[in-house]
Design a protein around this motif. Structure first.
Motif, PDB file in Angstrom:
ATOM      1  N   LYS A 196       0.840  -1.205   0.000  1.00 60.82           N
ATOM      2  CA  LYS A 196       0.000   0.000   0.000  1.00 60.82           C
ATOM      3  C   LYS A 196       0.872   1.250   0.000  1.00 60.82           C
ATOM      4  CE  LYS A 196      -4.336   0.578  -0.391  1.00 60.82           C
ATOM      5  NZ  LYS A 196      -5.016  -0.285  -1.396  1.00 60.82           N
ATOM      6  N   ILE A 197       2.002   1.178   0.659  1.00 61.33           N
ATOM      7  CA  ILE A 197       2.917   2.328   0.672  1.00 61.33           C
ATOM      8  C   ILE A 197       3.448   2.572  -0.746  1.00 61.33           C
ATOM      9  CG2 ILE A 197       5.039   3.285   1.660  1.00 61.33           C
ATOM     10  CD1 ILE A 197       4.616   1.451   4.105  1.00 61.33           C
ATOM     11  N   ILE A 198       3.760   1.497  -1.436  1.00 63.45           N
ATOM     12  CA  ILE A 198       4.239   1.654  -2.822  1.00 63.45           C
ATOM     13  C   ILE A 198       3.117   2.222  -3.694  1.00 63.45           C
ATOM     14  CG2 ILE A 198       5.183   0.454  -4.834  1.00 63.45           C
ATOM     15  CD1 ILE A 198       6.329  -1.649  -2.913  1.00 63.45           C
ATOM     16  N   GLU A 199       1.917   1.712  -3.494  1.00 66.73           N
ATOM     17  CA  GLU A 199       0.790   2.225  -4.272  1.00 66.73           C
ATOM     18  C   GLU A 199       0.589   3.716  -4.004  1.00 66.73           C
ATOM     19  OE1 GLU A 199      -3.287   0.044  -5.333  1.00 66.73           O
ATOM     20  OE2 GLU A 199      -3.425   1.055  -3.399  1.00 66.73           O
ATOM     21  N   CYS A 200       0.755   4.097  -2.747  1.00 66.61           N
ATOM     22  CA  CYS A 200       0.613   5.503  -2.361  1.00 66.61           C
ATOM     23  C   CYS A 200       1.647   6.362  -3.102  1.00 66.61           C
ATOM     24  CB  CYS A 200       0.792   5.620  -0.845  1.00 66.61           C
ATOM     25  SG  CYS A 200       0.456   7.249  -0.185  1.00 66.61           S
ATOM     26  N   ARG A 201       2.883   5.852  -3.164  1.00 65.64           N
ATOM     27  CA  ARG A 201       3.929   6.586  -3.898  1.00 65.64           C
ATOM     28  C   ARG A 201       3.554   6.731  -5.372  1.00 65.64           C
ATOM     29  NH1 ARG A 201       6.052   9.675  -5.887  1.00 65.64           N
ATOM     30  NH2 ARG A 201       8.233  10.216  -6.277  1.00 65.64           N
ATOM     31  N   GLU A 202       2.964   5.684  -5.953  1.00 63.38           N
ATOM     32  CA  GLU A 202       2.578   5.730  -7.367  1.00 63.38           C
ATOM     33  C   GLU A 202       1.442   6.724  -7.569  1.00 63.38           C
ATOM     34  OE1 GLU A 202       4.101   4.188 -10.010  1.00 63.38           O
ATOM     35  OE2 GLU A 202       5.598   3.722  -8.461  1.00 63.38           O
ATOM     36  N   LEU A 203       0.526   6.767  -6.625  1.00 65.32           N
ATOM     37  CA  LEU A 203      -0.572   7.737  -6.687  1.00 65.32           C
ATOM     38  C   LEU A 203      -0.016   9.161  -6.692  1.00 65.32           C
ATOM     39  CD1 LEU A 203      -3.572   8.650  -6.340  1.00 65.32           C
ATOM     40  CD2 LEU A 203      -3.192   8.453  -3.870  1.00 65.32           C
ATOM     41  N   ILE A 204       0.929   9.416  -5.813  1.00 71.00           N
ATOM     42  CA  ILE A 204       1.536  10.753  -5.756  1.00 71.00           C
ATOM     43  C   ILE A 204       2.234  11.065  -7.075  1.00 71.00           C
ATOM     44  CG2 ILE A 204       3.327  12.125  -4.605  1.00 71.00           C
ATOM     45  CD1 ILE A 204       2.579  10.574  -2.004  1.00 71.00           C
ATOM     46  N   ARG A 205       2.870  10.053  -7.616  1.00 71.32           N
ATOM     47  CA  ARG A 205       3.505  10.205  -8.925  1.00 71.32           C
ATOM     48  C   ARG A 205       2.462  10.629  -9.968  1.00 71.32           C
ATOM     49  NH1 ARG A 205       8.601   7.913  -9.253  1.00 71.32           N
ATOM     50  NH2 ARG A 205       8.259   6.196  -7.811  1.00 71.32           N
ATOM     51  N   ALA A 206       1.334   9.960  -9.967  1.00 72.40           N
ATOM     52  CA  ALA A 206       0.273  10.273 -10.935  1.00 72.40           C
ATOM     53  C   ALA A 206      -0.233  11.707 -10.740  1.00 72.40           C
ATOM     54  CB  ALA A 206      -0.883   9.284 -10.794  1.00 72.40           C
ATOM     55  N   ILE A 207      -0.397  12.091  -9.482  1.00 72.59           N
ATOM     56  CA  ILE A 207      -0.864  13.448  -9.191  1.00 72.59           C
ATOM     57  C   ILE A 207       0.165  14.481  -9.671  1.00 72.59           C
ATOM     58  CG2 ILE A 207      -1.364  15.053  -7.285  1.00 72.59           C
ATOM     59  CD1 ILE A 207      -2.643  12.637  -5.812  1.00 72.59           C
ATOM     60  N   SER A 208       1.442  14.103  -9.590  1.00 70.97           N
ATOM     61  CA  SER A 208       2.509  14.989 -10.045  1.00 70.97           C
ATOM     62  C   SER A 208       2.663  14.989 -11.561  1.00 70.97           C
ATOM     63  CB  SER A 208       3.850  14.567  -9.433  1.00 70.97           C
ATOM     64  OG  SER A 208       3.740  14.450  -8.051  1.00 70.97           O
ATOM     65  N   GLY A 209       1.879  14.171 -12.217  1.00 66.98           N
ATOM     66  CA  GLY A 209       1.974  14.116 -13.671  1.00 66.98           C
ATOM     67  C   GLY A 209       3.124  13.274 -14.184  1.00 66.98           C
ATOM     68  N   GLU A 210       3.704  12.513 -13.285  1.00 65.19           N
ATOM     69  CA  GLU A 210       4.795  11.609 -13.711  1.00 65.19           C
ATOM     70  C   GLU A 210       4.218  10.275 -14.160  1.00 65.19           C
ATOM     71  OE1 GLU A 210       7.690  11.239 -10.482  1.00 65.19           O
ATOM     72  OE2 GLU A 210       6.778  13.052  -9.637  1.00 65.19           O
ATOM     73  N   PRO A 211       4.980   9.519 -14.942  1.00 65.66           N
ATOM     74  CA  PRO A 211       4.541   8.160 -15.286  1.00 65.66           C
ATOM     75  C   PRO A 211       4.380   7.354 -14.004  1.00 65.66           C
ATOM     76  CG  PRO A 211       6.516   8.760 -16.526  1.00 65.66           C
ATOM     77  CD  PRO A 211       6.308   9.845 -15.508  1.00 65.66           C
ATOM     78  N   SER A 212       3.338   6.577 -13.936  1.00 64.99           N
ATOM     79  CA  SER A 212       3.092   5.831 -12.707  1.00 64.99           C
ATOM     80  C   SER A 212       2.458   4.497 -13.031  1.00 64.99           C
ATOM     81  CB  SER A 212       2.163   6.624 -11.788  1.00 64.99           C
ATOM     82  OG  SER A 212       0.898   6.734 -12.415  1.00 64.99           O
ATOM     83  N   SER A 213       2.514   3.623 -12.048  1.00 62.38           N
ATOM     84  CA  SER A 213       1.987   2.275 -12.220  1.00 62.38           C
ATOM     85  C   SER A 213       0.766   2.129 -11.321  1.00 62.38           C
ATOM     86  CB  SER A 213       3.081   1.282 -11.841  1.00 62.38           C
ATOM     87  OG  SER A 213       2.672  -0.020 -12.129  1.00 62.38           O
ATOM     88  N   ILE A 214      -0.382   2.442 -11.867  1.00 58.97           N
ATOM     89  CA  ILE A 214      -1.613   2.422 -11.072  1.00 58.97           C
ATOM     90  C   ILE A 214      -2.751   1.830 -11.898  1.00 58.97           C
ATOM     91  CG2 ILE A 214      -1.159   4.370  -9.522  1.00 58.97           C
ATOM     92  CD1 ILE A 214      -2.567   6.129 -11.660  1.00 58.97           C
TER      93      ILE A 214
END
Lengths: 371, 371, 371, 371
Positions: free
Chosen positions: A324-342
């Motif tokens: 879940k912590i990794i997923e949270c990091r990916e979510l933040i990535r998505a919010i930042s407009g970075e490529p993410s795995s979600i």
């Protein structure tokens, strides 16, 4: 990116899991702003206060609409029972919040469609909590497949089994009601489907069998009640590229506790994985002398990113909550407009479409193509 | 019962396996007359002589009809390629011999039917070589199920996988021809079907998917040839009593060498078994404290009869060839008119009927009920 | 070489195991003359007759000296209790027979020395039954080590455990008497020592601890009797080339049935093996990317000679008794003057010397160097 | 109890691990005051600022004495290299702080003794970070032993292996210097010793062998340097009650990543555990029919406290870092004066005494009794 203000609705297990993730994500990854835990909503007001203190949130409310109206909140974690997802997610998106909603989207496909439509209109990040794909081991399996380590994949088997419905003497409860869904299919099969989607894309055709291991169950108040949905489902599937797959889901499988067993066969090798041993996987590569070929048991380690952010030494093991912590990091990535795995609402809707097609193929006793 | 005179047709691997069994059965079990190894038939006359000497047979012939005509021969072991089974078994039965024929009966269902008809008319013992059911571990699994150790069985999964067709660069050979049969389905699936039959009785309804991992294969002489049958098959099934089952057979599954993985779920527990570790099985019983429940890995031992006839100590392990010796003992039991654990031509025909129904369900893309 | 005439003394489990091997060796290997099973000796005359019939021997006797005097007998299998080995083996050798004697040579080192001396004088083949080294998997492990697959070996651990002495309420019997030997050390440790010898040569220095899990045991007739030897032994060892090793032997280890677990560590990799799963081993090679390094589980197959003489397909599995057939073939090789893989009386004496040194190191509480 | 003010010295892996624990402990357990993360010390001032931000600490300093002088700090986490432990722990205790110090106490026994003496004088809680004992599985193993589930324990084996020193071509670095300690013995063996202590109490007598798999290593700057300590150690031990044990520690064991394999044998059963699969253990109980006895693989679940505080469903798995959160909770319990499960400086000193005795027994080549 500025620090995100977090709202959390629901304080059951998944609520706690989100809270742990929001508390830990900065310490684990370092390279982000520390989220501010702003607002927690829980129908029971006293419990809301208690949990806000435990989980480290500043404010508590018994009314989730208050949370959504809070201007300090940028992201809303939704961890309530499935029937509330649509209303809450839509309200949050309409209020301009990003949404991190536990799977599945909604029991009714039409509600799920509305959720997606709203997300698109809002232009906000809308993510589903399918955390099994976040396992560093699973990421590495995807990388191996992409790198051709086992050649062209042609066959997949996936089993998801637990045993919380295995006891025939357990009392009837809401999970056996028709209103709770098809049973194993939507309660369980969405997880393996998220893995299949993550590794291979979407399902194209299905035929399903569903069964009731126990036709009725005792009632607490005496007497018995008929079970209305199916604790086990088995599906033959075709994915793109001619890949055949078999999906088996069973929530009445004695002895299985958190099994998601995946077998992937390709033209040059095979991969096997079981969620009950989430820190390892097996790789067979048809190379070298026959006398030394075998499945390699590979332990998770820092070479499997982002395991290294948690522990620098291999073989020490992540836990379920770490995903879940990794997923949270990916979510933040998505919010930042970075490529993410979600898993976005688009992806999630397609997963749920597959589930409904599976149920249809069972009732109509025929193969269903999924557009 | 007097000593049986043995004839053996075929000297490939299964021929050798029968020869080993006939040589060992008296030493292992003691309580029978030592069979007399009379006559060996092999199309190549020189090889026939050589193998007769190696296997301990008195006479050798290049003409199997000579063997069948031999009045000293009481039992005929048939271990030739499948297409010869019908002719040889029928001739032997008509000559008044008992028959021990390797599985399957025949590629064509009509031939298999004739074999059964002849066996009935002859009144002789006619047995098929389905030796996996002879494993003491498998016998014990059956006993456990009968004793209710895992309650009422409601779901079964069985996988049979090897990798001899897994290499896409391997040359086309007869196993990929249509004349060789459906592919994985009759080449492989009959083995797990024999186990299902042994444990639960016959299959009642099926729907099947079959796939070609590789559409064509290189020819030795250059160029390529289309593969005509299916290296993998997946089947949803219903057995009696509402039991659901999934059968997966794949002869192109890299890394699997002799896997026959069985999972059996019941109302009180579960059983798991894998032929690649044929000297153990796993038993889960939902009893006692949750904190100590788990799958028990049980090693084969003298408590699992007739392991004790081979080795008096547990955990030392039988081999694949030992199963043939047990099957041989059961055959002798049947000839003696004693209760025995064998696959008769009746049982075998029903297994093959299931296979043809599976193929039909694939071609017609629908569930087929098996009468 | 002409057909060998075989005599067998003893008809317990090991007698049966030898009989099975003599019956099967020609059928399995083909490239030898079929041995003639001439004479069987067993102290109980009626049993001798019965077993001779079962095992396929022509003659039976209650007097083993008659067997040794039989001019038709070329090789004598000795499978009696350990205290009779010396007398029988010496008599057989002096009568000009080859000897295949079950391990160990003799309880008293001086007797073992006499056996070797006689063997040398007789110029006959004198072999000990240490069949674990005959496993095709073990042969392949040796080949891998010789080929440098794991680099220079620097550390070894070996555990041999069973549980037939684990029950503290089991009655006292002869295995707990001092006259039966040291206990785990000579009853058990000789097997792992044979593997160490086979793979790495002899032990150079030892220090041992021995323990009695239960100080006394109940007597059938009532009361209790002190246990006189040690059911468990642990040994620190040095082999040649600076290799360190740990040997643990325990015949009171609940749950272990036939465990001989070997771990071998080298400068480039590691190997692990467990006799309870004798058809597989694990190989780790420190090669390639860290993200794919792991222990490979390799299933026995025809690439591991002479598995191919038993079964042409991998993953199907040999049994414990098959190892005796391989040992029998090696014995015949030795008699024929060909290179063979056997434990001679020379090798066996050195193994037993190690055992006595271990016991001494325990009693004197110090390291003992073995010359 | 009021909220504790936390100081953390060191920001390497263990520093991060402590930070994660301090951040999560309230959310996981709920029943405590949320600790306040006050002060972080790290020799590099810029890094101190960076990590304080990441880990959520209010203040940062390059001078750990400033942290210890901080009146807001109640507890000091010490996660620096071993040679600094004594000075820091003593200063913190003398300043009236509680101390949570990573193992081991100190390279020199006299320093460790001073640490204990100071702790006693200060009357503060002084705890060592031996987190493997905090695994819910390990706690349950202890409970099972106490409940007599495997009867009276008589024999134990424990292996601790990793492979970070396994490559002979890896450059010489400080871990191979004599000043870094004995090698595997103090680097590694203290962990299994903490488990033995936790389960059975302290070691009473030892004899040890130590080895250098590689006598020298290449230097980065060219040339080679002799290795000064021992990458592998093997120890025969006696614990109280006549229990025999074998300890094997090897930091040059290719393929082992985080192995701490424990085998415990008792008069009624056995237990096996491996840290590489920290969410399961195996239990053998000699009960019922022989035909169903076997090692039960038990998956961690909420029945194994306090797994339930992390996840309500069994089989989902905790991670290595979660153990630190449990240890943190136990530390808080100790500070609150409640019964707790920790390794105090008293316990830790005894563990280190055992280590020194082991080294002595190697150098003097004899058994050493530990008072």
């Amino acid at each position: 990116m500025k620090s995100l203000g977090i709202g959390l609705i629901g304080t059951g297990y998944m609520g706690k899991c989100h809270a742990l993730a929001w508390n830990a994500v900065k310490t684990v990854f370092g390279d982000i702003e520390r989220p501010r835990l702003i607002h927690l909503a829980e129908a029971n007001g006293d419990l809301a206060e208690k949990r806000a203190s435990e989980f480290g949130f500043e404010k508590a409310t018994a009314d989730w609409r208050t949370l959504i109206a809070d201007s300090e909140v940028d992201v809303v974690s939704i961890t309530t029972p499935n029937q509330f997802h649509a209303e809450m997610a839509i309200a949050a998106l309409e209020a301009g919040k990003h949404v991190w909603c536990e799977k599945p989207m909604a029991p009714a496909y039409s509600d799920a469609e509305r959720m997606l439509k709203t997300a698109r209109a809002a232009g906000k990040v809308a993510v589903l909590g399918y955390n099994y794909i976040q396992n560093p081991v699973m990421r590495h399996i995807r990388a191996l497949i992409e790198q051709g380590a086992i050649g062209a994949v042609n066959h997949i088997r996936v089993e998801m089994d637990e045993d919380f419905m295995a006891d025939p003497n357990a009392f009837f409860y809401w999970k056996s009601e028709l209103s709770a869904g098809y049973g194993a299919l939507d309660d369980f099969a969405v997880h393996p489907l998220s893995l299949l989607w993550y590794l291979f894309g979407h399902v194209e055709a299905v035929i399903t069998d569903m069964v009731k291991p126990y036709g009725s169950r005792p009632l607490k108040e005496g007497g018995r009640r008929d079970v209305e949905n199916y604790d086990a489902a088995n599906v033959l599937m075709r994915l793109g590229g001619g890949i055949s797959a078999v999906l088996m889901a069973n929530r009445a499988a004695w002895g299985r506790k958190g099994r998601i067993a995946l077998q992937i066969f390709g033209s040059k090798g095979s991969i096997a994985y079981d969620q009950e041993r989430m820190n390892e996987f097996e790789l067979y590569q048809a190379e070298g002398r026959a006398s030394e070929q075998g499945f390699r048991k590979i332990l998770a380690g820092p070479a499997h990113l982002p395991y290294d952010r948690f522990i620098p030494a291999p073989g020490h093991g992540l836990g379920f909550n770490d995903l879940k912590i990794i997923e949270c990091r990916e979510l933040i990535r998505a919010i930042s407009g970075e490529p993410s795995s979600i898993v976005t609402f688009e992806d999630g809707l397609r997963i749920e479409k597959s589930v409904h097609a599976m149920a249809q193929s069972f009732h109509e006793r025929r193969w269903i193509e999924i557009e």
